[in-house]
Design a protein around this motif. Structure first.
Motif, mmCIF file in Angstrom:
data_model
loop_
_atom_site.group_PDB
_atom_site.id
_atom_site.type_symbol
_atom_site.label_atom_id
_atom_site.label_comp_id
_atom_site.label_asym_id
_atom_site.label_seq_id
_atom_site.Cartn_x
_atom_site.Cartn_y
_atom_site.Cartn_z
ATOM 1 N N CYS A 84 28.720 37.297 20.266
ATOM 2 C CA CYS A 84 29.939 37.083 21.052
ATOM 3 C C CYS A 84 29.779 35.853 21.942
ATOM 4 O O CYS A 84 28.687 35.526 22.389
ATOM 5 C CB CYS A 84 30.231 38.310 21.915
ATOM 6 S SG CYS A 84 30.485 39.825 20.957
ATOM 7 N N LEU A 88 32.005 37.661 26.731
ATOM 8 C CA LEU A 88 32.369 38.775 25.858
ATOM 9 C C LEU A 88 31.141 39.604 25.492
ATOM 10 O O LEU A 88 30.039 39.083 25.371
ATOM 11 C CB LEU A 88 33.052 38.256 24.587
ATOM 12 C CG LEU A 88 34.337 37.457 24.807
ATOM 13 C CD1 LEU A 88 34.846 36.909 23.483
ATOM 14 C CD2 LEU A 88 35.408 38.323 25.449
ATOM 15 N N SER A 96 34.676 41.881 23.018
ATOM 16 C CA SER A 96 35.744 42.073 23.996
ATOM 17 C C SER A 96 35.175 41.969 25.401
ATOM 18 O O SER A 96 33.964 41.998 25.605
ATOM 19 C CB SER A 96 36.438 43.424 23.780
ATOM 20 O OG SER A 96 35.497 44.478 23.814
ATOM 21 N N CYS A 97 36.075 41.834 26.356
ATOM 22 C CA CYS A 97 35.657 41.737 27.750
ATOM 23 C C CYS A 97 35.216 43.108 28.249
ATOM 24 O O CYS A 97 35.746 44.132 27.804
ATOM 25 C CB CYS A 97 36.818 41.227 28.610
ATOM 26 S SG CYS A 97 37.138 39.454 28.400
ATOM 27 N N ASN A 103 40.717 39.257 29.349
ATOM 28 C CA ASN A 103 40.256 38.190 28.459
ATOM 29 C C ASN A 103 41.120 36.945 28.663
ATOM 30 O O ASN A 103 42.313 36.959 28.404
ATOM 31 C CB ASN A 103 40.315 38.672 27.011
ATOM 32 C CG ASN A 103 39.606 37.733 26.062
ATOM 33 O OD1 ASN A 103 39.369 36.576 26.370
ATOM 34 N ND2 ASN A 103 39.270 38.236 24.893
ATOM 35 N N CYS A 109 35.949 35.981 30.694
ATOM 36 C CA CYS A 109 36.516 37.244 31.175
ATOM 37 C C CYS A 109 36.709 37.128 32.683
ATOM 38 O O CYS A 109 35.775 36.763 33.399
ATOM 39 C CB CYS A 109 35.578 38.406 30.858
ATOM 40 S SG CYS A 109 35.298 38.640 29.093
#
Length: 194
Positions: A84, A88, A96-97, A103, A109
């Protein structure tokens, strides 16, 4: 084909199939375990349905689609945080955050109280987001006053007016002025200037 003792035969390592062609395989039974016969050649796969775990068949090999990684036989966006970008984190195979953040894109983030774009700043305040992950604030040449951005030269409260001058601030963003019936005499409020 090669000629051996006056007979045309397939070269070493090839078989003669029913169609008369010399090929590596005629059927999957001619291939090593785990391979299939694809157009006369032994390969790991012939088409996508031969692959599992989200893999696709490319050049006879089951591979993950572009942008994905093989995580113990399953194709995912990430297997660990190293796949990532930036802030992330890999959560259930998706970058993903972390919880409680938003995000901003490009691997940034923003924590609670921070912004990604101007749209994240209080509506109607005039505040801007200086950069993804930054803090909303007034643009250059302006300052905060009662939840709004006003020109730096304007007053917000009476405290912004010259001390002892008698001037007051009529409202956020206005200029200091003298009370009704008085005049600004070189910075002092008097009934008349000499």
């Amino acid at each position: 084909r090669v000629c051996v003792a006056g007979e045309c035969r397939c070269r070493a390592g090839l078989r003669e199939c029913r169609n008369g062609a010399c090929q590596q395989c005629c059927t999957t039974a001619n291939c090593p375990s785990g391979q299939r016969c694809c157009d006369g050649a032994c390969r790991g796969c012939c088409e996508d349905v031969d692959c599992t775990g989200g893999h696709i068949c490319r050049d006879g090999v089951c591979r993950c689609p572009s942008g994905q990684h093989d995580c113990n036989g399953t194709c995912r966006q990430c297997c660990d945080d190293g796949h990532c970008a930036g802030d992330l984190r890999c959560q259930a195979g998706v970058c993903s955050c972390p919880p409680g953040t938003m995000n901003c894109g490009s691997g940034i983030c923003a924590a609670a109280g921070r912004c990604c774009t101007d749209a994240d700043c209080p509506s109607g305040s005039g505040q801007v987001c200086p950069a993804p992950g930054g803090v909303c604030g007034c643009p250059t040449g302006k300052r905060a006053c009662a939840g709004q951005c006003i020109p730096s030269s304007a007053c917000c409260t009476d405290v912004d007016c010259p001390a002892g001058s008698g001037q007051f601030c009529p409202g956020p963003g206005a200029a200091c002025r003298c009370p009704e019936g008085q005049h600004d005499c070189n910075g002092d409020c008097l009934q008349c200037c000499a």
